[in-house]
Design a protein around this motif. Structure first.
Motif, PDB file in Angstrom:
ATOM      1  N   ASN A   1       0.800  -1.153   0.040  1.00 47.50           N
ATOM      2  CA  ASN A   1       0.162   0.040  -0.001  1.00 47.50           C
ATOM      3  C   ASN A   1       1.080   1.237  -0.018  1.00 47.50           C
ATOM      4  OD1 ASN A   1      -2.711  -0.273  -0.120  1.00 47.50           O
ATOM      5  ND2 ASN A   1      -2.873  -1.349   1.664  1.00 47.50           N
ATOM      6  N   ALA A   2       1.920   1.165   0.858  1.00 48.62           N
ATOM      7  CA  ALA A   2       2.736   2.293   0.903  1.00 48.62           C
ATOM      8  C   ALA A   2       3.670   2.508  -0.471  1.00 48.62           C
ATOM      9  CB  ALA A   2       3.569   2.232   1.762  1.00 48.62           C
ATOM     10  N   SER A   3       4.087   1.352  -1.078  1.00 48.93           N
ATOM     11  CA  SER A   3       4.798   1.751  -2.248  1.00 48.93           C
ATOM     12  C   SER A   3       3.823   1.990  -3.760  1.00 48.93           C
ATOM     13  CB  SER A   3       5.606   0.578  -2.626  1.00 48.93           C
ATOM     14  OG  SER A   3       4.951  -0.638  -2.675  1.00 48.93           O
ATOM     15  N   GLN A   4       2.549   1.523  -3.396  1.00 52.37           N
ATOM     16  CA  GLN A   4       1.605   1.858  -4.566  1.00 52.37           C
ATOM     17  C   GLN A   4       1.482   3.198  -5.285  1.00 52.37           C
ATOM     18  OE1 GLN A   4      -1.075  -0.766  -6.165  1.00 52.37           O
ATOM     19  NE2 GLN A   4       0.389   0.132  -7.327  1.00 52.37           N
ATOM     20  N   PRO A   5       1.518   4.259  -4.807  1.00 56.22           N
ATOM     21  CA  PRO A   5       1.367   5.445  -5.117  1.00 56.22           C
ATOM     22  C   PRO A   5       2.553   5.725  -5.948  1.00 56.22           C
ATOM     23  CG  PRO A   5       0.533   5.760  -3.176  1.00 56.22           C
ATOM     24  CD  PRO A   5       1.086   4.335  -3.367  1.00 56.22           C
ATOM     25  N   GLY A   6       3.927   5.514  -5.428  1.00 55.48           N
ATOM     26  CA  GLY A   6       5.142   5.685  -6.037  1.00 55.48           C
ATOM     27  C   GLY A   6       5.354   4.986  -7.220  1.00 55.48           C
ATOM     28  N   LEU A   7       4.863   3.656  -7.298  1.00 56.06           N
ATOM     29  CA  LEU A   7       4.896   2.689  -8.461  1.00 56.06           C
ATOM     30  C   LEU A   7       4.001   3.211  -9.779  1.00 56.06           C
ATOM     31  CD1 LEU A   7       4.895  -0.952  -6.803  1.00 56.06           C
ATOM     32  CD2 LEU A   7       6.938   0.111  -8.414  1.00 56.06           C
ATOM     33  N   LYS A   8       3.103   3.702  -9.225  1.00 56.15           N
ATOM     34  CA  LYS A   8       2.046   4.111 -10.246  1.00 56.15           C
ATOM     35  C   LYS A   8       2.492   5.400 -10.859  1.00 56.15           C
ATOM     36  CE  LYS A   8      -2.300   1.851  -8.769  1.00 56.15           C
ATOM     37  NZ  LYS A   8      -3.729   2.349  -8.415  1.00 56.15           N
ATOM     38  N   ALA A   9       3.314   6.285 -10.037  1.00 57.13           N
ATOM     39  CA  ALA A   9       3.650   7.685 -10.600  1.00 57.13           C
ATOM     40  C   ALA A   9       4.828   7.359 -11.278  1.00 57.13           C
ATOM     41  CB  ALA A   9       3.926   8.307  -9.461  1.00 57.13           C
ATOM     42  N   GLU A  10       5.700   6.538 -11.054  1.00 61.19           N
ATOM     43  CA  GLU A  10       6.723   6.161 -12.055  1.00 61.19           C
ATOM     44  C   GLU A  10       6.346   5.515 -13.318  1.00 61.19           C
ATOM     45  OE1 GLU A  10      10.436   5.414  -8.668  1.00 61.19           O
ATOM     46  OE2 GLU A  10       8.993   3.599  -9.260  1.00 61.19           O
ATOM     47  N   TRP A  11       5.293   4.730 -13.188  1.00 64.90           N
ATOM     48  CA  TRP A  11       4.883   4.015 -14.300  1.00 64.90           C
ATOM     49  C   TRP A  11       4.175   4.994 -15.545  1.00 64.90           C
ATOM     50  CZ3 TRP A  11       5.915  -0.347 -16.366  1.00 64.90           C
ATOM     51  CH2 TRP A  11       5.402  -0.987 -17.450  1.00 64.90           C
ATOM     52  N   ARG A  12       3.687   5.815 -14.980  1.00 62.83           N
ATOM     53  CA  ARG A  12       2.789   6.802 -15.632  1.00 62.83           C
ATOM     54  C   ARG A  12       3.908   7.747 -16.340  1.00 62.83           C
ATOM     55  NH1 ARG A  12      -1.564   7.064 -11.747  1.00 62.83           N
ATOM     56  NH2 ARG A  12      -0.241   8.508 -10.484  1.00 62.83           N
ATOM     57  N   ALA A  13       5.005   8.077 -15.707  1.00 59.86           N
ATOM     58  CA  ALA A  13       6.266   9.074 -16.115  1.00 59.86           C
ATOM     59  C   ALA A  13       6.934   8.274 -17.198  1.00 59.86           C
ATOM     60  CB  ALA A  13       7.027   9.249 -14.991  1.00 59.86           C
ATOM     61  N   VAL A  14       7.051   6.869 -16.982  1.00 57.13           N
ATOM     62  CA  VAL A  14       7.817   6.088 -18.184  1.00 57.13           C
ATOM     63  C   VAL A  14       6.829   6.244 -19.367  1.00 57.13           C
ATOM     64  CG1 VAL A  14       8.246   3.805 -18.772  1.00 57.13           C
ATOM     65  CG2 VAL A  14       9.081   4.715 -16.653  1.00 57.13           C
ATOM     66  N   MET A  15       5.341   6.067 -19.237  1.00 57.58           N
ATOM     67  CA  MET A  15       4.419   5.831 -20.234  1.00 57.58           C
ATOM     68  C   MET A  15       4.509   7.219 -21.017  1.00 57.58           C
ATOM     69  SD  MET A  15       3.277   2.732 -20.482  1.00 57.58           S
ATOM     70  CE  MET A  15       4.870   2.239 -20.157  1.00 57.58           C
ATOM     71  N   ARG A  16       4.713   8.378 -20.295  1.00 55.47           N
ATOM     72  CA  ARG A  16       4.760   9.842 -20.883  1.00 55.47           C
ATOM     73  C   ARG A  16       5.906   9.852 -21.588  1.00 55.47           C
ATOM     74  NH1 ARG A  16       2.834  11.473 -15.844  1.00 55.47           N
ATOM     75  NH2 ARG A  16       4.893  12.256 -15.128  1.00 55.47           N
ATOM     76  N   ILE A  17       6.988   9.497 -21.083  1.00 58.20           N
ATOM     77  CA  ILE A  17       8.543   9.523 -21.744  1.00 58.20           C
ATOM     78  C   ILE A  17       8.412   8.719 -22.965  1.00 58.20           C
ATOM     79  CG2 ILE A  17      10.926   8.819 -21.490  1.00 58.20           C
ATOM     80  CD1 ILE A  17      10.624   9.827 -18.511  1.00 58.20           C
ATOM     81  N   GLU A  18       7.772   7.575 -22.975  1.00 57.27           N
ATOM     82  CA  GLU A  18       7.865   6.854 -24.263  1.00 57.27           C
ATOM     83  C   GLU A  18       6.851   7.538 -25.312  1.00 57.27           C
ATOM     84  OE1 GLU A  18       6.346   2.786 -23.044  1.00 57.27           O
ATOM     85  OE2 GLU A  18       8.541   2.353 -23.028  1.00 57.27           O
ATOM     86  N   CYS A  19       6.023   8.160 -24.771  1.00 57.01           N
ATOM     87  CA  CYS A  19       4.835   8.858 -25.749  1.00 57.01           C
ATOM     88  C   CYS A  19       5.684  10.000 -26.290  1.00 57.01           C
ATOM     89  CB  CYS A  19       3.536   9.391 -24.807  1.00 57.01           C
ATOM     90  SG  CYS A  19       2.386  10.192 -26.094  1.00 57.01           S
ATOM     91  N   LEU A  20       6.385  10.895 -25.534  1.00 57.52           N
ATOM     92  CA  LEU A  20       7.218  11.782 -26.068  1.00 57.52           C
ATOM     93  C   LEU A  20       8.408  11.469 -27.009  1.00 57.52           C
ATOM     94  CD1 LEU A  20       8.007  13.840 -22.763  1.00 57.52           C
ATOM     95  CD2 LEU A  20       6.312  14.451 -24.735  1.00 57.52           C
TER      96      LEU A  20
END
Length: 450
Positions: A312-331
């Protein structure tokens, strides 16, 4: 020296930035490589001083968030790509487009090999912990009532069977004692005449001369005495033979003491079999307790709860990092478009909502407190108490109904387990005494007792 070598290889062209990216990956890893991309994006003529300062700031930021170790590198990489996009839109398509494509491919490789791998590895590790601790929790714990007595019931079957044999042994001994009592009583009856005739006091009157003895009196007195004593001797001899022959038959001698020893030996054998069963039962009663059941349950419960809390504690961070990776790939994909289309592609990347399902944990539960367990309800597991005897020995039938040395013949000991410190018996020592003659059968036929 490594930083100096890196600075020397940084040149103010896209081609030189490409070489710098490879060198940074080799010397400093992903964080430095991301900074190389940032430096190139800010300006292809950026100075070495700006790069080193950016690298210093990134190293400090890497330690700022425990649950998002890739966030700083991703933020810098995203900023770098946005800067590169801005520069491309301002300068338009140029002859360096081929080098930019190669450069973007290198960045995608970094993301796939390190950042995605790191994020998914942390996710998979936490999810596997959730799965395994929940599986362990749902497997449950063995309560006292689940103690595997079934694997030892054969030992008790042997013991119970032995008790039936013990009763037969005792009946043989008791029959022998009964027969011997009859023989002794008959012997006393048949020998009473001999005992009485074998006493000289009853013959004292024989020595007196009878009144009216004919003359010559001495001669007739002697004849009378001879006849009287011959008759008494014949009667004594007959009584003696009847007395001595009362226990004489053609059968072999039977020793009741030997039968007593046989029974005692069988009784001890049964006690040992009872002990073998009760030692296992005692061990189970000490292993399968309410305390161990609660300890097992709480241990499994706490393991899952802690795994869930950590996830639970690490879930927000993992999601934030994953969204960042997806944005970078999109860029990265957007930068491959012509300059005229780049803005619309970037706007699409910004507007897009990236799915975080690949790093979303599956939680179970909730866990529950351990069920109530009262050790008092499991007294039938422990040798030495009435509940245990009722559970295991209530079907032992007592056909003898005899008590010897304060113990009911043919029934189990109250407790035979030396594991539970109940009993440490010793084998009986047999003592042979006199025997009496019998027909040799188990019923001990006695002939001619009348």
């Amino acid at each position: 020296l490594a930083q100096a070598a890196l600075a020397q290889n940084l040149r103010f062209s896209t081609h030189v930035c490409h070489r710098g990216l490879r060198k940074a990956m080799k010397l400093f890893g992903i964080s430095a490589a991301a900074l190389v991309a940032a430096a190139c994006a800010e300006s292809l003529s950026a100075s070495m001083l700006k790069f080193l300062e950016a690298h210093r700031r990134l190293t400090q930021a890497q330690h700022s968030k425990l649950f998002m170790p890739e966030k700083s590198a991703l933020d810098n990489m995203e900023a770098s790509l946005m800067s590169m996009a801005k520069e491309k839109m301002e300068s338009g398509d140029s002859e360096s487009a081929a080098n930019l494509t190669t450069f973007l491919t290198e960045i995608q490789g970094i993301i796939d090999a390190t950042m995605k791998t790191s994020i998914l590895s942390r996710y998979n590790s936490s999810q596997q912990m959730l799965d395994s601790t929940w599986a362990n929790y749902t497997a449950g714990c063995a309560s006292p009532g689940a103690a595997p007595f079934s694997q030892y019931t054969s030992l008790n079957d042997q013991h119970v069977s032995c008790r039936a044999a013990e009763q037969v042994f005792y009946q043989s001994y008791a029959s022998c004692i009964s027969d011997q009592t009859i023989v002794d009583a008959a012997a006393q009856l048949r020998c009473a005449s001999y005992t009485s005739r074998n006493s000289m006091s009853q013959y004292s009157g024989f020595c007196q001369m009878q009144p009216n003895t004919a003359a010559p009196t001495i001669g007739h007195y002697l004849i009378y005495m001879e006849n009287k004593f011959r008759e008494a001797l014949a009667n004594l001899t007959d009584a003696k033979e009847r007395c001595y022959n009362v226990t004489t038959t053609n059968g072999p001698p039977v020793t009741c003491d030997q039968l007593l020893c046989d029974w005692r030996t069988k009784q001890f054998e049964c006690d040992v079999k009872q002990q073998a069963f009760e030692n296992q039962a005692c061990q189970l009663s000490r292993t399968y307790t309410c305390a161990s059941y609660h300890s097992c349950h709480n241990g499994k419960k706490n393991a899952y709860d802690q795994a869930a809390q950590s996830a639970n504690a690490s879930q927000p961070g993992l999601k934030a990092e994953w969204r960042a990776v997806m944005r970078i790939e999109c860029l990265i994909d957007a930068l491959g478009y012509p300059a005229a289309q780049l803005q619309s592609q970037i706007d699409a990347c910004i507007a897009r909502t990236h799915s975080t399902v690949p790093v979303t944990f599956t939680f179970y539960g909730p866990t529950l407190a351990a069920p109530t367990c009262d050790q008092g309800n499991f007294q039938n597991m422990t040798p030495g108490n009435a509940a245990f005897s009722t559970r295991w020995y209530s079907h032992v039938t007592d056909t003898v109904d005899a008590v010897v040395d304060g113990r009911q013949v043919g029934l189990p000991l109250t407790c035979a387990s030396n594991t539970c410190d109940c009993w440490n018996g010793t084998a009986p020592v047999c003592v042979t005494s006199s025997s009496y003659a019998s027909g040799g059968s188990s019923i001990h036929q006695i002939d001619d007792l009348a």
